[in-house]
Scaffold this motif. Structure first.
Motif, PDB file in Angstrom:
ATOM      1  N   ARG A 100       0.833  -1.212   0.000  1.00 48.74           N
ATOM      2  CA  ARG A 100       0.000   0.000   0.000  1.00 48.74           C
ATOM      3  C   ARG A 100       0.871   1.268   0.000  1.00 48.74           C
ATOM      4  O   ARG A 100       0.619   2.208  -0.745  1.00 48.74           O
ATOM      5  CB  ARG A 100      -0.907   0.003   1.228  1.00 48.74           C
ATOM      6  N   VAL A 101       1.918   1.273   0.815  1.00 49.25           N
ATOM      7  CA  VAL A 101       2.785   2.457   0.903  1.00 49.25           C
ATOM      8  C   VAL A 101       3.459   2.728  -0.449  1.00 49.25           C
ATOM      9  O   VAL A 101       3.530   3.871  -0.905  1.00 49.25           O
ATOM     10  CB  VAL A 101       3.845   2.288   2.028  1.00 49.25           C
ATOM     11  N   ILE A 102       3.900   1.658  -1.097  1.00 46.63           N
ATOM     12  CA  ILE A 102       4.551   1.811  -2.409  1.00 46.63           C
ATOM     13  C   ILE A 102       3.570   2.427  -3.411  1.00 46.63           C
ATOM     14  O   ILE A 102       3.924   3.339  -4.177  1.00 46.63           O
ATOM     15  CB  ILE A 102       5.074   0.431  -2.917  1.00 46.63           C
ATOM     16  N   GLN A 103       2.326   1.956  -3.400  1.00 50.09           N
ATOM     17  CA  GLN A 103       1.331   2.515  -4.324  1.00 50.09           C
ATOM     18  C   GLN A 103       1.092   3.987  -4.008  1.00 50.09           C
ATOM     19  O   GLN A 103       0.962   4.816  -4.905  1.00 50.09           O
ATOM     20  CB  GLN A 103      -0.001   1.744  -4.247  1.00 50.09           C
ATOM     21  N   GLN A 104       1.044   4.318  -2.725  1.00 50.12           N
ATOM     22  CA  GLN A 104       0.796   5.716  -2.331  1.00 50.12           C
ATOM     23  C   GLN A 104       1.937   6.632  -2.792  1.00 50.12           C
ATOM     24  O   GLN A 104       1.696   7.757  -3.231  1.00 50.12           O
ATOM     25  CB  GLN A 104       0.630   5.817  -0.806  1.00 50.12           C
ATOM     26  N   ILE A 105       3.155   6.149  -2.697  1.00 51.77           N
ATOM     27  CA  ILE A 105       4.310   6.952  -3.150  1.00 51.77           C
ATOM     28  C   ILE A 105       4.212   7.193  -4.656  1.00 51.77           C
ATOM     29  O   ILE A 105       4.385   8.304  -5.148  1.00 51.77           O
ATOM     30  CB  ILE A 105       5.644   6.244  -2.798  1.00 51.77           C
ATOM     31  N   LYS A 106       3.876   6.127  -5.380  1.00 53.87           N
ATOM     32  CA  LYS A 106       3.758   6.263  -6.840  1.00 53.87           C
ATOM     33  C   LYS A 106       2.590   7.162  -7.211  1.00 53.87           C
ATOM     34  O   LYS A 106       2.704   7.990  -8.126  1.00 53.87           O
ATOM     35  CB  LYS A 106       3.585   4.892  -7.479  1.00 53.87           C
ATOM     36  N   ASP A 107       1.474   7.003  -6.509  1.00 51.30           N
ATOM     37  CA  ASP A 107       0.310   7.849  -6.792  1.00 51.30           C
ATOM     38  C   ASP A 107       0.633   9.325  -6.557  1.00 51.30           C
ATOM     39  O   ASP A 107       0.048  10.201  -7.187  1.00 51.30           O
ATOM     40  CB  ASP A 107      -0.891   7.446  -5.907  1.00 51.30           C
ATOM     41  N   ALA A 108       1.570   9.578  -5.640  1.00 58.46           N
ATOM     42  CA  ALA A 108       1.961  10.967  -5.365  1.00 58.46           C
ATOM     43  C   ALA A 108       2.893  11.501  -6.461  1.00 58.46           C
ATOM     44  O   ALA A 108       3.266  12.672  -6.445  1.00 58.46           O
ATOM     45  CB  ALA A 108       2.647  11.047  -4.009  1.00 58.46           C
ATOM     46  N   GLY A 109       3.311  10.627  -7.385  1.00 56.65           N
ATOM     47  CA  GLY A 109       4.131  11.070  -8.511  1.00 56.65           C
ATOM     48  C   GLY A 109       5.626  10.932  -8.275  1.00 56.65           C
ATOM     49  O   GLY A 109       6.425  11.596  -8.942  1.00 56.65           O
ATOM     50  N   MET A 110       6.008  10.084  -7.329  1.00 57.10           N
ATOM     51  CA  MET A 110       7.442   9.865  -7.087  1.00 57.10           C
ATOM     52  C   MET A 110       7.812   8.426  -7.445  1.00 57.10           C
ATOM     53  O   MET A 110       6.946   7.547  -7.520  1.00 57.10           O
ATOM     54  CB  MET A 110       7.781  10.095  -5.608  1.00 57.10           C
TER      55      MET A 110
END
Ligand code: DX5
Ligand code: ZN
Length: 217
Positions: A100-110
């Motif tokens: 979940r954390v990895i997806q959130q980082i990617k969703d934030a554009g990083m």
């Protein structure tokens, strides 16, 4: 063998004159700037926080490679993104819901990286490796600059390279801790793509030359 990505670690900079050190980094052959955020909980030290890093981000022209040594790193995704960071690395040991954390980082554009402590084996990444842009292998116990390189890291780099090839993943392999000209060379030979260097760069008599030497190992 291609040239390694060099990511000098801000932790070893002169905090009384960050601008001077950052100007040297800007004109050097460094590829990224490595930023260590600590909380005194996950690691036994505290480094710097966002009020300082906002100025660092303004003064630095290199992409920011942010390494969070904190519990609940997902709480700070917005702040890390707010610095204009390219990469956010979270520790495997701090994330119960790593996917979940990895997806959130990617969703934030990083870009998303996962960091492993020296005692955490590479095999724990088997089911998430294809989601990652980078794996950061700690070659010292996190918390302090200037520690001695743990040689077992060389085997971990080889194991990680094999896992990446086996799964068709695209993750870069970065190594952090005790990297100098000698250990850096061994790491590149073992298959590392990116080298973090704190003391080796910022305590060198000629920082530009040291960065160049690391780049051209
Ligand atoms: C340690 C940090 C490192 C540190 C490396 O916890 O993650 O990035 O700055 O410093 P050196 O290269 O001096 O070991
Ligand atoms: Zn680091």
């Amino acid at each position: 063998m291609s040239k390694p990505i060099i990511s000098p670690s801000l932790l070893s900079a002169n905090f009384l004159n960050l601008q001077k050190d950052l100007e040297i980094i800007n004109k050097s052959e460094a590829d990224w700037l490595h930023i260590d955020i600590m909380d005194g909980v996950f690691v036994p030290n505290i480094s710097f926080g966002f009020p300082v890093l906002q100025y660092v981000a303004q003064a630095c022209t290199k992409p920011l490679d942010v390494h969070l040594m904190i519990v609940q790193p997902e709480k700070f995704i917005k702040e890390v993104k707010g610095l204009g960071s390219m990469m956010m690395n979270v520790h495997y040991e701090t994330c119960t819901h790593l996917h979940r954390v990895i997806q959130q980082i990617k969703d934030a554009g990083m870009q998303a990286g996962v960091t492993l402590n020296p005692a955490t084996p590479v095999c724990v990444l088997k089911d998430i490796i294809t989601e990652l842009d980078m794996v950061l292998l700690m070659s010292v116990n996190p918390g302090f600059g200037g520690q001695k390189f743990i040689p077992q890291t060389l085997n971990k780099v080889k194991e990680l390279r094999a896992l990446i090839e086996e799964t068709g993943a695209h993750a870069l392999i970065e190594v952090d801790g005790g990297v100098n000209l000698e250990t850096g060379k061994l790491l590149v030979e073992a298959g590392a793509d990116a080298l973090v260097a704190g003391n080796a760069v910022f305590k060198a008599p000629d920082m530009l030359q040291m960065i160049s030497d690391l780049k051209n190992l």
